[in-house]
Design an enzyme around this catalytic site. Structure first.
Site: not given
Length: 675
Positions: A235, A284, A401, A462-463
């Site tokens: 994440e 996501t 996150h 993911d990013h």
């Protein structure tokens, strides 16, 4: 209100959000009933009021029952059969009715009793237009303030947030506004899809055959055949964290992710140093869309949330199951309703979805975004070991996150973060270090349990993790100048790690090919020995020859080995190797960027047509059976019962780790969680 706080997990944080939950039913409900005051005929008014009261109670109670079973809210598609309320495991023989549920009907009971006792008398006189308008205006004013406050707390609440997670709308506006919002987006989707044709799909298939499909590199084809596939979603994890060392507040140098660094440099790992995230607003869920289907997320909103309940997919879990007999699962620490995963995964063909409801939700196990990573990995073992091998499983981590907060008990006493002046950056290094430790513990388990040598482990970010105003504070730690930080630097922050770790291989290396999330699916399929030619996939195998030398960014920009365009609206081009702005493009460069722009535009246009119009419903590859979402049930009770029954019925033929260990759990192989 009882449902809000006793059944629904609305994930409210802070006084303002709890206040919104208390207030939001008032304005909308008052407005709806005030509308009925304009009815002049007395019998019709009382009938309409009674019907509306019953409908409101029924919808509330259906949501209560549905949420208890699926941790999700009912949608228009759910009720009309598009998403299948009755085809998604809603078994009325096991409806989760509780003894105190009478309280949801107490208002109707009281009204009926009072009317029978003649304590309530029907007033035949209409209220009058002026007073009706006053009441309606009052209700509308309350709802307007409610809406404004909700949009203030979560900007673009209806335009954007509603397309990623319906919980936002219920939390801030209520169940009624959510149903209306869902109805609006359902109408838009249906309108866009009704005129779709097979001809458009054939156009896309010709494009893929001529421009996108690549034959596999036969040196790599099938090198991981029949192995378990374990996909670990890192994440918000940026490439810059790999090999990063920081000087902590204790004055010492600290390595942020020592274990992931070792995997990245292992000779059993194929690591990609120029792997870019290609997500849009769906973040996501966009990454998941690309990895599971090799199609892009939508230009606005989340495909999972917008179309996931009814979309036709030819996704990774179904392909692996039908070609190689894989079982499949997703492990996720958040609620199943988030991004509508609980319905989308069924459409994709995932056998199991172990969301937050499968784990201990005690406060010490929770992060702001769900079950902590260390807890998720460890507590997944009793479920993982029951799955038939080979399996395809995905772990969606959540601790690293935004806003990157970590409980004191979870911090490594031997690791000190920086004092950058930016709380987000300081916390980012701590949560990334925590994620690194959680993966090390999981790898230790895999090795001790024997799963390691039978598996291929895929790790990807993911990013981006740091963005906006925090970029300048972050820049100093990754070798960039905070004062001159520009659009090119921000584009380079879109790189995330991508690692394919295959135990036993010795030719692993760091590969500088420019690639992205859209390319993951065909790459893995070829490594597993699966022919991708029959499928509609926009990615290109990362190991294949003849790859197109650009990475398309969802904002319309692109990155090539020589030139970078940060976004479609950018007026500046940059030299990818030096990072310097190109003052004036040469004639050759002008031709080159025009060609790449056209290719990027076509690539997104084709993918968007496919998904927006649900075109895969017109095509079934030879040997592929369309996924039937009715066959999947992700409720806790049913899932556990099914896994146990499967192992019992297969007996000696069972390939699960639990069966191979003669019924003895491997949980003791899991290391003690580090604090």
């Amino acid at each position: 209100m009882i449902a809000y706080f006793g059944v629904f997990n609305l994930r409210a944080v802070g006084i303002a959000e709890y206040a919104m939950m208390i207030v939001n039913p008032i304005g909308f409900t008052f407005t709806c009933f005030a509308l009925l005051l304009f009815i002049r005929r007395t019998p019709l008014f009382y009938i309409a009021t009674s019907v509306l009261t019953v409908i409101a109670n029924v919808l509330l109670y259906l949501n209560v029952l549905y949420y208890r079973e699926f941790t999700d809210f009912i949608t228009i598609d759910t009720m009309t059969g598009g998403a299948g309320m009755f085809q998604h495991g809603f078994d009325f023989g096991s409806v989760p009715v509780h003894i105190m549920d009478w309280i949801y009907w107490i208002d109707l009971v009281i009204i009926i009793v009072l009317m029978i006792a003649k304590k309530i008398k029907l007033d035949p006189r209409p209220l009058g237009v002026k007073r009706a308008f006053t009441a309606f205006s009052f209700g509308l004013a309350i709802f307007s303030v409610n809406f404004w406050a909700g949009d203030l707390l979560k900007p673009q609440l209806i335009l954007r947030r509603a397309q990623s997670d319906k919980t936002y709308v219920v939390r801030y506006l209520g169940l009624g506004p959510w149903m209306l919002t869902d109805g609006y987006y359902t109408h838009l989707a249906n309108t866009q899809r009704k005129d779709a044709s097979k001809g458009t799909l054939e156009e896309i298939q010709k494009y893929i055959a001529s421009d996108r499909y690549l034959a596999p590199n036969m040196k790599m084809y099938g090198i991981a055949k029949n192995r378990n596939v374990i996909e670990i979603h890192l994440e918000s994890f940026q490439q810059d964290l790999i090999d990063l060392k920081i000087k902590g507040t204790d004055g010492k140098e600290h390595v942020v992710t020592p274990f992931l660094n070792s995997i990245y440099h292992s000779n059993a790992t194929y690591s990609f140093s120029n792997f870019f995230n290609q997500v849009g607003q769906g973040k996501t869920s966009d990454a998941e869309t690309m990895l599971e289907t090799s199609t892009f997320g939508l230009p606005a909103g989340s495909l999972f949330a917008k179309y996931g309940s009814t979309q036709t997919f030819q996704a990774m879990p179904a392909i692996l199951n039908q070609t190689e007999g894989y079982s499949s699962a997703v492990f996720h620490g958040n609620a199943g309703a988030f991004y509508n995963r609980i319905n989308t995964y069924k459409q994709m063909g995932f056998d199991n979805f172990f969301d937050q409801s499968f784990f201990d939700n005690s406060s010490e196990n929770m992060s702001p975004w769900g079950i902590k990573d260390k807890v998720l990995f460890k507590d997944s073992i009793p479920l993982l070991e029951q799955m038939q091998q080979p399996f395809y499983v995905k772990y969606l981590t959540v601790t690293n996150h935004l806003t990157y907060e970590l409980a004191a008990s979870d911090k490594d006493p031997n690791f000190a973060t920086v004092d950058s002046g930016d709380k987000t950056v300081n916390g980012y290094f701590e949560t990334a270090h925590y994620l690194d430790q959680s993966i090390e513990e999981f790898f230790t388990y895999l090795k001790k349990s024997g799963l390691y040598d039978k598996s291929i482990i895929v790790l990807y970010g993911d990013h981006y993790g740091i963005s906006g105003s925090s970029n300048k504070a972050f820049a100093q730690y990754i070798g960039r100048d905070a004062e001159s930080f520009n659009a090119f630097d921000n584009t380079m922050l879109q790189r995330t790690p991508f690692m394919v770790h295959i135990p036993g291989r010795t030719d692993g290396r760091i590969i500088s090919t420019y690639t992205g999330e859209i390319d993951v699916m065909p790459t893995l399929e070829h490594l597993l020995g699966i022919n991708t030619k029959p499928y509609v996939q926009f990615g290109q195998d990362m190991f294949a020859t003849g790859r197109q030398d650009f990475v398309a960014l969802r904002n319309g920009g692109f990155v090539t080995p020589t030139i970078t365009l940060p976004s479609l609206n950018s007026h500046s081009y940059y030299d990818t190797q030096t990072g310097l702005e190109i003052e004036k493009l040469s004639a050759a460069q002008e031709t080159y960027v025009k060609e790449i722009k056209a290719k990027v535009s076509t690539l997104f246009s084709m993918s968007d047509k496919l998904n927006n119009q649900n075109l895969l419903r017109f095509y079934t590859p030879e040997g592929f059976t369309p996924v039937n979402a009715k066959e999947y049930d992700y409720s806790v009770k049913s899932t556990k019962k099914r896994l146990a029954k499967e192992n019992e019925e297969l007996a000696a033929r069972s390939t699960s780790l639990l069966s191979q260990n003669k019924g003895n759990s491997s949980i003791s192989d899991y290391p003690t969680v580090k604090k």
